[in-house]
Design a protein around this motif. Structure first.
Motif, PDB file in Angstrom:
ATOM      1  N   VAL A 173       0.858  -1.177   0.000  1.00 53.61           N
ATOM      2  CA  VAL A 173       0.000   0.000   0.000  1.00 53.61           C
ATOM      3  C   VAL A 173       0.896   1.228   0.000  1.00 53.61           C
ATOM      4  O   VAL A 173       1.805   1.332   0.832  1.00 53.61           O
ATOM      5  CB  VAL A 173      -0.927   0.024   1.237  1.00 53.61           C
ATOM      6  N   MET A 174       0.690   2.130  -0.959  1.00 50.78           N
ATOM      7  CA  MET A 174       1.443   3.374  -0.987  1.00 50.78           C
ATOM      8  C   MET A 174       0.967   4.243   0.171  1.00 50.78           C
ATOM      9  O   MET A 174      -0.176   4.660   0.215  1.00 50.78           O
ATOM     10  CB  MET A 174       1.244   4.107  -2.317  1.00 50.78           C
ATOM     11  N   PHE A 175       1.862   4.497   1.123  1.00 49.81           N
ATOM     12  CA  PHE A 175       1.490   5.128   2.378  1.00 49.81           C
ATOM     13  C   PHE A 175       2.363   6.363   2.589  1.00 49.81           C
ATOM     14  O   PHE A 175       3.574   6.248   2.786  1.00 49.81           O
ATOM     15  CB  PHE A 175       1.714   4.114   3.508  1.00 49.81           C
ATOM     16  N   MET A 176       1.760   7.534   2.532  1.00 52.41           N
ATOM     17  CA  MET A 176       2.480   8.781   2.741  1.00 52.41           C
ATOM     18  C   MET A 176       2.348   9.166   4.209  1.00 52.41           C
ATOM     19  O   MET A 176       1.233   9.267   4.730  1.00 52.41           O
ATOM     20  CB  MET A 176       1.922   9.881   1.847  1.00 52.41           C
TER      21      MET A 176
ATOM     22  N   LEU B  65      -3.552  -1.593   6.506  1.00 50.74           N
ATOM     23  CA  LEU B  65      -3.250  -0.344   7.200  1.00 50.74           C
ATOM     24  C   LEU B  65      -3.301  -0.543   8.712  1.00 50.74           C
ATOM     25  O   LEU B  65      -2.456  -0.021   9.448  1.00 50.74           O
ATOM     26  CB  LEU B  65      -4.229   0.748   6.780  1.00 50.74           C
ATOM     27  N   VAL B  66      -4.301  -1.280   9.177  1.00 50.60           N
ATOM     28  CA  VAL B  66      -4.409  -1.551  10.614  1.00 50.60           C
ATOM     29  C   VAL B  66      -3.172  -2.292  11.108  1.00 50.60           C
ATOM     30  O   VAL B  66      -2.567  -1.928  12.126  1.00 50.60           O
ATOM     31  CB  VAL B  66      -5.694  -2.352  10.922  1.00 50.60           C
ATOM     32  N   SER B  67      -2.759  -3.338  10.386  1.00 53.73           N
ATOM     33  CA  SER B  67      -1.565  -4.094  10.766  1.00 53.73           C
ATOM     34  C   SER B  67      -0.320  -3.220  10.748  1.00 53.73           C
ATOM     35  O   SER B  67       0.529  -3.295  11.651  1.00 53.73           O
ATOM     36  CB  SER B  67      -1.373  -5.285   9.826  1.00 53.73           C
ATOM     37  N   THR B  68      -0.195  -2.395   9.709  1.00 48.17           N
ATOM     38  CA  THR B  68       0.966  -1.516   9.585  1.00 48.17           C
ATOM     39  C   THR B  68       1.034  -0.523  10.734  1.00 48.17           C
ATOM     40  O   THR B  68       2.107  -0.287  11.307  1.00 48.17           O
ATOM     41  CB  THR B  68       0.927  -0.770   8.237  1.00 48.17           C
ATOM     42  N   LEU B  69      -0.090   0.072  11.076  1.00 55.28           N
ATOM     43  CA  LEU B  69      -0.108   1.045  12.167  1.00 55.28           C
ATOM     44  C   LEU B  69       0.248   0.397  13.495  1.00 55.28           C
ATOM     45  O   LEU B  69       0.938   0.984  14.328  1.00 55.28           O
ATOM     46  CB  LEU B  69      -1.474   1.721  12.240  1.00 55.28           C
ATOM     47  N   LYS B  70      -0.193  -0.829  13.695  1.00 55.47           N
ATOM     48  CA  LYS B  70       0.141  -1.541  14.928  1.00 55.47           C
ATOM     49  C   LYS B  70       1.611  -1.932  14.978  1.00 55.47           C
ATOM     50  O   LYS B  70       2.310  -1.669  15.962  1.00 55.47           O
ATOM     51  CB  LYS B  70      -0.727  -2.803  15.063  1.00 55.47           C
TER      52      LYS B  70
ATOM     53  N   GLU C 181       8.320  17.561   5.118  1.00 53.73           N
ATOM     54  CA  GLU C 181       8.671  16.418   5.959  1.00 53.73           C
ATOM     55  C   GLU C 181       7.998  15.120   5.551  1.00 53.73           C
ATOM     56  O   GLU C 181       8.157  14.084   6.210  1.00 53.73           O
ATOM     57  CB  GLU C 181       8.345  16.718   7.433  1.00 53.73           C
ATOM     58  N   GLY C 182       7.244  15.116   4.445  1.00 51.87           N
ATOM     59  CA  GLY C 182       6.523  13.921   4.027  1.00 51.87           C
ATOM     60  C   GLY C 182       7.434  12.798   3.562  1.00 51.87           C
ATOM     61  O   GLY C 182       8.484  13.030   2.960  1.00 51.87           O
ATOM     62  N   VAL C 183       7.002  11.559   3.848  1.00 49.45           N
ATOM     63  CA  VAL C 183       7.767  10.368   3.471  1.00 49.45           C
ATOM     64  C   VAL C 183       6.831   9.375   2.800  1.00 49.45           C
ATOM     65  O   VAL C 183       5.700   9.166   3.239  1.00 49.45           O
ATOM     66  CB  VAL C 183       8.404   9.705   4.720  1.00 49.45           C
ATOM     67  N   ASN C 184       7.311   8.760   1.728  1.00 49.79           N
ATOM     68  CA  ASN C 184       6.571   7.707   1.034  1.00 49.79           C
ATOM     69  C   ASN C 184       7.046   6.362   1.564  1.00 49.79           C
ATOM     70  O   ASN C 184       8.227   6.030   1.457  1.00 49.79           O
ATOM     71  CB  ASN C 184       6.828   7.816  -0.474  1.00 49.79           C
ATOM     72  N   TYR C 185       6.118   5.590   2.136  1.00 53.60           N
ATOM     73  CA  TYR C 185       6.456   4.296   2.729  1.00 53.60           C
ATOM     74  C   TYR C 185       5.659   3.201   2.029  1.00 53.60           C
ATOM     75  O   TYR C 185       4.440   3.314   1.889  1.00 53.60           O
ATOM     76  CB  TYR C 185       6.149   4.310   4.226  1.00 53.60           C
ATOM     77  N   SER C 186       6.336   2.149   1.591  1.00 50.04           N
ATOM     78  CA  SER C 186       5.660   1.010   0.964  1.00 50.04           C
ATOM     79  C   SER C 186       5.206   0.050   2.062  1.00 50.04           C
ATOM     80  O   SER C 186       5.975  -0.810   2.513  1.00 50.04           O
ATOM     81  CB  SER C 186       6.603   0.302  -0.025  1.00 50.04           C
ATOM     82  N   ALA C 187       3.976   0.215   2.506  1.00 49.41           N
ATOM     83  CA  ALA C 187       3.469  -0.552   3.648  1.00 49.41           C
ATOM     84  C   ALA C 187       3.074  -1.964   3.228  1.00 49.41           C
ATOM     85  O   ALA C 187       2.599  -2.190   2.115  1.00 49.41           O
ATOM     86  CB  ALA C 187       2.265   0.158   4.259  1.00 49.41           C
ATOM     87  N   GLY C 188       3.260  -2.904   4.147  1.00 46.56           N
ATOM     88  CA  GLY C 188       2.799  -4.265   3.926  1.00 46.56           C
ATOM     89  C   GLY C 188       3.818  -5.213   3.347  1.00 46.56           C
ATOM     90  O   GLY C 188       3.505  -6.383   3.113  1.00 46.56           O
ATOM     91  N   LEU C 189       5.034  -4.759   3.123  1.00 45.21           N
ATOM     92  CA  LEU C 189       6.085  -5.616   2.579  1.00 45.21           C
ATOM     93  C   LEU C 189       6.910  -6.221   3.716  1.00 45.21           C
ATOM     94  O   LEU C 189       6.937  -5.685   4.825  1.00 45.21           O
ATOM     95  CB  LEU C 189       6.986  -4.815   1.645  1.00 45.21           C
ATOM     96  N   PRO C 190       7.618  -7.317   3.458  1.00 44.36           N
ATOM     97  CA  PRO C 190       8.419  -7.938   4.508  1.00 44.36           C
ATOM     98  C   PRO C 190       9.691  -7.170   4.845  1.00 44.36           C
ATOM     99  O   PRO C 190      10.399  -7.529   5.781  1.00 44.36           O
ATOM    100  CB  PRO C 190       8.751  -9.319   3.940  1.00 44.36           C
ATOM    101  N   PHE C 191       9.998  -6.128   4.071  1.00 42.31           N
ATOM    102  CA  PHE C 191      11.147  -5.275   4.340  1.00 42.31           C
ATOM    103  C   PHE C 191      10.689  -3.823   4.372  1.00 42.31           C
ATOM    104  O   PHE C 191       9.552  -3.504   4.014  1.00 42.31           O
ATOM    105  CB  PHE C 191      12.243  -5.474   3.284  1.00 42.31           C
ATOM    106  N   VAL C 192      11.579  -2.934   4.790  1.00 40.67           N
ATOM    107  CA  VAL C 192      11.238  -1.519   4.956  1.00 40.67           C
ATOM    108  C   VAL C 192      11.841  -0.703   3.819  1.00 40.67           C
ATOM    109  O   VAL C 192      13.059  -0.698   3.618  1.00 40.67           O
ATOM    110  CB  VAL C 192      11.744  -0.982   6.312  1.00 40.67           C
TER     111      VAL C 192
ATOM    112  N   LYS D  29      13.152   4.091  12.280  1.00 41.94           N
ATOM    113  CA  LYS D  29      12.138   3.987  13.328  1.00 41.94           C
ATOM    114  C   LYS D  29      11.200   2.811  13.075  1.00 41.94           C
ATOM    115  O   LYS D  29      10.876   2.042  13.987  1.00 41.94           O
ATOM    116  CB  LYS D  29      11.345   5.290  13.409  1.00 41.94           C
ATOM    117  N   ILE D  30      10.759   2.651  11.821  1.00 38.75           N
ATOM    118  CA  ILE D  30       9.864   1.542  11.485  1.00 38.75           C
ATOM    119  C   ILE D  30      10.563   0.207  11.720  1.00 38.75           C
ATOM    120  O   ILE D  30       9.971  -0.733  12.259  1.00 38.75           O
ATOM    121  CB  ILE D  30       9.389   1.664  10.025  1.00 38.75           C
ATOM    122  N   PHE D  31      11.808   0.111  11.302  1.00 46.41           N
ATOM    123  CA  PHE D  31      12.565  -1.132  11.490  1.00 46.41           C
ATOM    124  C   PHE D  31      12.632  -1.505  12.972  1.00 46.41           C
ATOM    125  O   PHE D  31      12.404  -2.657  13.357  1.00 46.41           O
ATOM    126  CB  PHE D  31      13.975  -0.966  10.914  1.00 46.41           C
TER     127      PHE D  31
END
Length: 361
Positions: free
Chosen positions: A153-156, A191-196, A283-294, A326-328
């Motif tokens: 999911v493309m997550f800004m 998105l719920v899983s990613t936020l958690k 300060e915006g960042v594009n994050y590819s959510a839901g992948l096994p890597f960051v 931080k995500i890692f």
């Protein structure tokens, strides 16, 4: 390798070197203390970066290596993909700059898959030019989906605003045909899983935007809300997911509204990214959510119009680096927590009697 035992290794692909990629990378790493926080590993060219650091009058020193496995802590490492001189033509894509962008991305990704780096941060690419030379995707997201064998999911994201888009880089004429109930349900769950897992949000609240003006206005301006979006939200909500909407997009991005939610799911690219980049451009960042890597990147493009003029702002790229770190770490802590929670407690031979308690006389 756990981040508890080493500084996180941040792999960096350089993007189109005739754009602002090398400039924002160099500026993000200009502080001499930067390697106290992580180990940078750039996939590029020593001669190219030496030329560009002289253009921008920066005093960056590199540790030249042949493989990410050789990266050393406390240094800015450069995986030297070529020892040839690069012909820099600021402001225009060339065959050379495009092929280098592809080579850098592919080399960094392979190192990521080989666990030679921990996260990857990608500088801006020219998608059209890359496709001319064999790159098969209309952007980074599709490329990383193929490598992971999983949809992203493309997550800004920023600290206060997080916006995902249901459809990525497709023509506007194809948006409605690419939205369906099951897809929306999967994306909201992701998105719920990613936020958690990645952002430490215990009970995520997701706002879902409508597709049509005024969210269809009760079916007068389109039926997608009634037939697809509302049923998806209702089904998830009834099963415990805090999803709400659909909300009219034109009035949603007011501070009093969007700040009540942990994330927003927009139906298409510009519906979500236009307000996001207006509110949080630097300060915006594009994050590819839901992948096994960051994987993260800045929320802007190659910016040929200012390339070579020492005008590029590195804030978004710096944010992309520290967001990836931080995500890692968050993901590691979450998985450790869940592992400990699920691990069965060892049985004791005292039949539940605590031997530390005083015994009756």
């Amino acid at each position: 390798m756990s981040s508890k035992h080493h500084k996180i290794r941040v792999g960096i692909s350089i993007g189109d070197f005739n754009g602002i990629g090398p400039e924002i990378i160099l500026k993000s790493l200009k502080d001499k203390s930067i390697t106290d926080f992580f180990t940078p590993v750039i996939f590029g060219s020593g001669k190219l970066f030496t030329y560009q650091k002289n253009v921008f009058k920066l005093q960056t020193n590199f540790n030249y290596i042949n493989s990410a496995k050789e990266a050393q802590g406390g240094k800015i490492n450069m995986v030297n993909l070529t020892k040839e001189n690069s012909n820099v033509e600021f402001g225009v894509p060339t065959e050379e700059s495009t092929k280098m962008a592809i080579d850098s991305l592919e080399s960094a990704t392979q190192a990521l898959l080989n666990n030679e780096i921990d996260v990857i941060v990608t500088a801006p690419i020219n998608k059209d030019e890359m496709m001319k030379y064999g790159f098969a995707h209309a952007g980074h997201t599709g490329y990383f989906e193929e490598k992971a064998g999983k949809k992203a999911v493309m997550f800004m994201v920023t600290e206060d605003l997080k916006v995902a888009v249901s459809t990525h880089h497709i023509p506007v004429s194809e948006i409605a045909n690419n939205i369906n109930k099951e897809k929306l349900k999967k994306q909201i769950k992701q998105l719920v899983s990613t936020l958690k897992e990645d952002f430490c949000v215990e009970k995520p609240k997701i706002a879902v935007l409508g597709l049509n003006p005024h969210a269809g206005d009760g079916g007068v301006i389109g039926k997608e809300e009634i037939e697809i979006i509302e049923p998806a939200i209702k089904e998830l909500f009834n099963n415990g997911t805090l999803a709400f909407g659909p909300y009219p997009a034109d009035s949603f991005f007011q501070p009093g509204k969007y700040k009540a939610f942990d994330a927003v799911l927009a139906m298409y690219h510009d519906q979500g990214l236009a307000p996001f980049k207006t509110i949080a451009y630097e300060e915006g960042v594009n994050y590819s959510a839901g992948l096994p890597f960051v994987r993260t990147s800045p929320d802007h493009g190659v910016a040929y119009d200012i390339a070579g003029k020492n005008l590029a702002d590195e804030t978004s790229f710096s944010e992309a680096i520290f967001t990836a770190i931080k995500i890692f770490k968050n993901r590691e802590e979450y998985h450790d927590l869940m592992s400990n929670r699920l691990r069965p407690k060892p049985a004791h031979a005292n039949n539940g009697i605590d031997e530390d308690l005083p015994k009756e006389k």
